[in-house]
Write a protein that holds these residues in place. Structure first.
Motif, PDB file in Angstrom:
ATOM      1  N   GLU A 248       0.806  -1.220   0.000  1.00 17.30           N
ATOM      2  CA  GLU A 248       0.000   0.000   0.000  1.00 17.30           C
ATOM      3  C   GLU A 248       0.845   1.278   0.000  1.00 17.30           C
ATOM      4  O   GLU A 248       0.533   2.248  -0.680  1.00 17.30           O
ATOM      5  N   PHE A 249       1.935   1.273   0.767  1.00 16.13           N
ATOM      6  CA  PHE A 249       2.728   2.499   0.924  1.00 16.13           C
ATOM      7  C   PHE A 249       3.746   2.709  -0.196  1.00 16.13           C
ATOM      8  O   PHE A 249       4.498   3.672  -0.184  1.00 16.13           O
ATOM      9  N   SER A 250       3.785   1.795  -1.168  1.00 17.00           N
ATOM     10  CA  SER A 250       4.740   1.927  -2.265  1.00 17.00           C
ATOM     11  C   SER A 250       4.172   2.811  -3.369  1.00 17.00           C
ATOM     12  O   SER A 250       3.111   2.522  -3.924  1.00 17.00           O
ATOM     13  N   PRO A 251       4.869   3.896  -3.744  1.00 17.34           N
ATOM     14  CA  PRO A 251       4.365   4.776  -4.820  1.00 17.34           C
ATOM     15  C   PRO A 251       4.388   4.088  -6.185  1.00 17.34           C
ATOM     16  O   PRO A 251       3.804   4.594  -7.135  1.00 17.34           O
ATOM     17  N   SER A 252       5.059   2.940  -6.277  1.00 20.35           N
ATOM     18  CA  SER A 252       5.095   2.206  -7.555  1.00 20.35           C
ATOM     19  C   SER A 252       3.798   1.450  -7.808  1.00 20.35           C
ATOM     20  O   SER A 252       3.554   0.994  -8.928  1.00 20.35           O
ATOM     21  N   LYS A 253       2.979   1.278  -6.759  1.00 27.05           N
ATOM     22  CA  LYS A 253       1.780   0.445  -6.884  1.00 27.05           C
ATOM     23  C   LYS A 253       0.855   0.945  -7.993  1.00 27.05           C
ATOM     24  O   LYS A 253       0.370   0.147  -8.805  1.00 27.05           O
ATOM     25  N   GLU A 254       0.631   2.245  -8.029  1.00 24.77           N
ATOM     26  CA  GLU A 254      -0.320   2.808  -8.997  1.00 24.77           C
ATOM     27  C   GLU A 254       0.128   2.606 -10.440  1.00 24.77           C
ATOM     28  O   GLU A 254      -0.641   2.087 -11.271  1.00 24.77           O
ATOM     29  N   PRO A 255       1.371   2.989 -10.802  1.00 22.71           N
ATOM     30  CA  PRO A 255       1.786   2.761 -12.191  1.00 22.71           C
ATOM     31  C   PRO A 255       1.848   1.286 -12.575  1.00 22.71           C
ATOM     32  O   PRO A 255       1.604   0.935 -13.729  1.00 22.71           O
ATOM     33  N   ILE A 256       2.176   0.418 -11.625  1.00 28.35           N
ATOM     34  CA  ILE A 256       2.192  -1.018 -11.917  1.00 28.35           C
ATOM     35  C   ILE A 256       0.781  -1.489 -12.257  1.00 28.35           C
ATOM     36  O   ILE A 256       0.571  -2.260 -13.200  1.00 28.35           O
ATOM     37  N   LEU A 257      -0.199  -1.013 -11.486  1.00 28.25           N
ATOM     38  CA  LEU A 257      -1.600  -1.368 -11.743  1.00 28.25           C
ATOM     39  C   LEU A 257      -2.022  -0.949 -13.146  1.00 28.25           C
ATOM     40  O   LEU A 257      -2.712  -1.681 -13.850  1.00 28.25           O
ATOM     41  N   GLU A 258      -1.581   0.242 -13.538  1.00 23.76           N
ATOM     42  CA  GLU A 258      -1.968   0.779 -14.849  1.00 23.76           C
ATOM     43  C   GLU A 258      -1.280   0.060 -16.002  1.00 23.76           C
ATOM     44  O   GLU A 258      -1.669   0.215 -17.160  1.00 23.76           O
ATOM     45  N   SER A 259      -0.248  -0.720 -15.685  1.00 20.39           N
ATOM     46  CA  SER A 259       0.524  -1.385 -16.746  1.00 20.39           C
ATOM     47  C   SER A 259      -0.072  -2.725 -17.158  1.00 20.39           C
ATOM     48  O   SER A 259       0.492  -3.424 -17.990  1.00 20.39           O
ATOM     49  N   GLY A 260      -1.202  -3.096 -16.544  1.00 21.42           N
ATOM     50  CA  GLY A 260      -1.847  -4.360 -16.893  1.00 21.42           C
ATOM     51  C   GLY A 260      -1.243  -5.562 -16.206  1.00 21.42           C
ATOM     52  O   GLY A 260      -1.180  -6.655 -16.782  1.00 21.42           O
ATOM     53  N   VAL A 261      -0.805  -5.367 -14.978  1.00 22.74           N
ATOM     54  CA  VAL A 261      -0.107  -6.429 -14.261  1.00 22.74           C
ATOM     55  C   VAL A 261      -1.042  -7.545 -13.785  1.00 22.74           C
ATOM     56  O   VAL A 261      -0.602  -8.673 -13.550  1.00 22.74           O
ATOM     57  N   ILE A 262      -2.343  -7.250 -13.662  1.00 27.10           N
ATOM     58  CA  ILE A 262      -3.266  -8.239 -13.089  1.00 27.10           C
ATOM     59  C   ILE A 262      -3.283  -9.529 -13.905  1.00 27.10           C
ATOM     60  O   ILE A 262      -3.217 -10.640 -13.351  1.00 27.10           O
ATOM     61  N   GLU A 263      -3.357  -9.404 -15.233  1.00 30.00           N
ATOM     62  CA  GLU A 263      -3.369 -10.593 -16.097  1.00 30.00           C
ATOM     63  C   GLU A 263      -2.095 -11.414 -15.912  1.00 30.00           C
ATOM     64  O   GLU A 263      -2.135 -12.649 -15.849  1.00 30.00           O
ATOM     65  N   LEU A 264      -0.970 -10.713 -15.790  1.00 28.93           N
ATOM     66  CA  LEU A 264       0.317 -11.395 -15.613  1.00 28.93           C
ATOM     67  C   LEU A 264       0.336 -12.188 -14.309  1.00 28.93           C
ATOM     68  O   LEU A 264       0.747 -13.353 -14.277  1.00 28.93           O
ATOM     69  N   LEU A 265      -0.128 -11.561 -13.231  1.00 29.95           N
ATOM     70  CA  LEU A 265      -0.125 -12.224 -11.926  1.00 29.95           C
ATOM     71  C   LEU A 265      -1.091 -13.408 -11.907  1.00 29.95           C
ATOM     72  O   LEU A 265      -0.797 -14.451 -11.309  1.00 29.95           O
ATOM     73  N   CYS A 266      -2.232 -13.245 -12.545  1.00 29.86           N
ATOM     74  CA  CYS A 266      -3.200 -14.351 -12.605  1.00 29.86           C
ATOM     75  C   CYS A 266      -2.607 -15.545 -13.363  1.00 29.86           C
ATOM     76  O   CYS A 266      -2.862 -16.691 -13.009  1.00 29.86           O
ATOM     77  N   SER A 267      -1.793 -15.249 -14.375  1.00 29.33           N
ATOM     78  CA  SER A 267      -1.159 -16.348 -15.124  1.00 29.33           C
ATOM     79  C   SER A 267      -0.119 -17.064 -14.255  1.00 29.33           C
ATOM     80  O   SER A 267       0.066 -18.279 -14.384  1.00 29.33           O
ATOM     81  N   LEU A 268       0.551 -16.311 -13.363  1.00 25.49           N
ATOM     82  CA  LEU A 268       1.522 -16.937 -12.460  1.00 25.49           C
ATOM     83  C   LEU A 268       0.841 -17.922 -11.513  1.00 25.49           C
ATOM     84  O   LEU A 268       1.431 -18.928 -11.132  1.00 25.49           O
ATOM     85  N   THR A 269      -0.400 -17.632 -11.143  1.00 28.35           N
ATOM     86  CA  THR A 269      -1.102 -18.536 -10.213  1.00 28.35           C
ATOM     87  C   THR A 269      -1.422 -19.888 -10.846  1.00 28.35           C
ATOM     88  O   THR A 269      -1.803 -20.819 -10.145  1.00 28.35           O
TER      89      THR A 269
END
Length: 606
Positions: free
Chosen positions: A389-410
């Motif tokens: 939560e406290f990482s300022p990188s969280k927002e740009p990472i979210l905008e980069s489409g990371v969710i699909e990548l993480l779901c594929s890792l699962t």
């Protein structure tokens, strides 16, 4: 009152002082010296590799007695040596062990022991001192309190290879300031240690080399002296050059390179000197090996020490070098660089500053697109920290489409990748807005969520429960998610509560149920499910207080007075016997459980 979860789930374990541990300590007080010796030997064998046993013995007061026996002239040399060995073993436990030993004044007692003529006892004392001093919690200044200590240690260097190895290692770890460098320099450290560079023992050569690297660091006086030192007729700088040859271990090459670099920075060696030009400008393969070793070294140094992490990131161009290492052609260098990055990402301060300033997330995301599993594991572990939560990188990472990548890792065959994928999603869901949460649910899919909830790896299951707990927080979010996926989620909760799972797994599942009970409409999924209510009643009467507390928290949310339909819910739960159970729990010995039950009972009385 919904609960969210961020970061690793921790289990608190209380150490139990066993009767066996007491027996070991009691034997130290036997009037028969032979029985005392045998007791110390048995204690030595019992504590090897057993941190719990070490902690127990410290709590029971073994250390003062061992120190007493070690210092008694009447004790046999064998007993004194065995006492030093046991103390050294205790020092190899946790940092709390070290603190306890230092508080018992182990350092002056061991230093006094070095005055004994018996070499075996001296070596045991030095080994223990080495272990104590290399710990980050030991004040290194304790080595310099008595001005006779350093010269005496110098005099012991010639006694054996072991005294050489332990003493140089102590010097390396206790030379932290210019004042320390001066003390060691004035007592002949350079002349005494230089001879050890040609020792037949690799350990001695390596520790001597490390000594020179800390003595020469940002020290002109030492560097200027080193350049004129002869070792067996050869200039010291040439000895360092030999130690950088490719047939030497990487650690030795890297440390020798440090020594030459520090001498060069101090002006003791010219930048166009052959030893600098020829040996600090290796071919590509060798440069890769050195870079890999350097990144590994920094990763190790920064793994548990915030001050060191700060120094690493503040070193000129260091973050740029680490980031560039993520795109190196050598897979080993990439792995070492991301390992270093992971070590630094454990710092809240660095996540907020250096990682943000250098946009570390961009090359990290690129690395995650196509890499071998070993790199993916370390990169995804680092990403988990960048999504806190406290990482300022969280927002740009979210905008980069990371969710699909993480779901594929699962969906990976690797349990480590599945854990990291779901862990990162869990961190992402923490206090996220509804849009992000629904995107996670959509991308992951109900079928995959069910697969993860039945994963054979407990870590995967726990992180998946953590994700669900974070998704089901904030009433509108709870109601929205449960309105579309409530049936499947309730089915998953039922299966886990009925299955053969650990207390920790069931506690997290009950916490999810408590969050569902906090929803405005979602709580109906519990109230209309008598089977689920019976399960909650069962866990309120469970022998484990954590499960009782979580189940009681669930009922408390269901009967809360300020919400619509509370009277009907209270009446139904009263008929099912929940009030009687709550009344019993108000007498519970656990204060948290007692308070939670009293709070719930007040809803009936209001």
């Amino acid at each position: 009152m919904a609960c969210v979860l961020e970061g690793p789930l921790r289990i608190s374990v209380l150490s139990e002082v066993t009767a066996t541990s007491r027996h070991y300590v009691d034997r130290l007080f036997d009037p028969d010296p032979q029985k005392v010796l045998q007791g110390v030997i048995d204690m030595k064998n019992a504590v090897i590799g057993n941190n719990k046993q070490k902690a127990n013995l410290i709590v029971l007061g073994a250390v003062p007695r061992l120190l007493y026996l070690l210092q008694q002239v009447s004790s046999s040399p064998e007993l004194r040596t065995e006492c030093a060995v046991v103390l050294g073993s205790l020092a190899m436990g946790t940092e709390n062990n070290i603190k306890s030993l230092v508080d018992c004044h182990i350092i002056p007692a061991l230093l006094q022991g070095l005055l004994c003529p018996d070499l075996t006892f001296i070596e045991a004392c030095l080994r223990c001192l080495r272990t104590v001093f290399i710990s980050p919690v030991t004040p290194v200044q304790l080595l310099y309190t008595d001005p006779t200590v350093i010269p005496h240690l110098m005099s012991l260097l010639s006694r054996s290879e072991r005294t050489q190895e332990y003493i140089t290692q102590i010097f390396s770890h206790c030379c932290k300031t210019p004042e320390h460098q001066t003390v060691l320099f004035n007592h002949g450290a350079i002349q005494n240690i230089a001879l050890l560079l040609i020792s037949p023992s690799y350990k001695v050569r390596m520790q001597a080399l490390k000594c020179f690297s800390v003595l020469a660091y940002e020290n002109t006086q030492v560097s200027m002296t080193l350049v004129n030192v002869l070792v067996d007729g050869e200039l010291l700088s040439q000895v360092f050059v030999r130690m950088m040859q490719r047939d030497q271990p990487i650690e030795m090459q890297l440390t020798a390179a440090k020594c030459l670099t520090y001498m060069c920075r101090a002006g003791a060696i010219r930048t166009d000197d052959n030893c600098v030009i020829l040996k600090l400008d290796h071919d590509l393969k060798h440069a890769h090996e050195l870079r890999q070793a350097a990144f590994k070294l920094y990763a190790s140094l920064g793994s548990n020490d915030e001050d060191i992490r700060k120094k690493i990131t503040e070193t000129e161009n260091m973050m740029d070098r680490i980031v560039s290492g993520l795109s190196e052609s050598s897979i080993k260098v990439r792995l070492a660089a991301v390992r270093c990055l992971h070590s630094l990402s454990r710092s809240v301060q660095q996540l907020r500053t250096s990682f943000h300033d250098h946009a570390v997330w961009k090359p990290l995301m690129k690395l995650l697109q196509n890499a071998p599993d070993e790199v993916l594991v370390m990169a995804s572990s680092t990403l988990c920290n960048l999504l806190l939560e406290f990482s300022p990188s969280k927002e740009p990472i979210l905008e980069s489409g990371v969710i699909e990548l993480l779901c594929s890792l699962t969906q990976s065959d690797s349990p480590a990748l599945r854990v990291n994928g779901i862990w990162a999603l869990m961190n992402m869901a923490f206090q996220a807005d509804q849009k992000v949460k629904m995107e996670i649910v959509r991308s992951l899919g109900t079928e995959q969520l069910f697969r993860l909830l039945s994963d054979p790896d407990t870590n995967v299951l726990m992180k998946t429960l953590g994700l669900l707990r974070n998704l089901l927080s904030t009433r509108p979010h709870i109601d929205h998610i449960m309105s579309s996926h409530g049936k499947q989620i309730m089915q998953a909760v039922t299966l886990i509560l009925e299955g053969e799972h650990s207390t920790e797994v069931k506690e997290q599942t009950l916490c999810i149920l408590a969050n569902i009970a906090d929803g405005n409409t979602a709580k109906d999924l519990i109230m209309t499910n008598d089977d689920m209510l019976q399960k909650i009643k069962y866990y309120m009467g469970h022998s484990n207080v954590k499960l009782q507390l979580a189940a009681t928290f669930c009922i408390s949310n269901l009967i809360w007075n300020e919400e619509d339909g509370s009277q009907e819910r209270q009446d139904k739960l009263r008929e099912m016997g929940f009030v009687d159970i709550l009344h019993k729990l108000t007498q519970a010995s656990d204060p948290n459980l007692c308070d939670r039950a009293k709070t719930a009972m007040q809803q009936y009385l209001a």
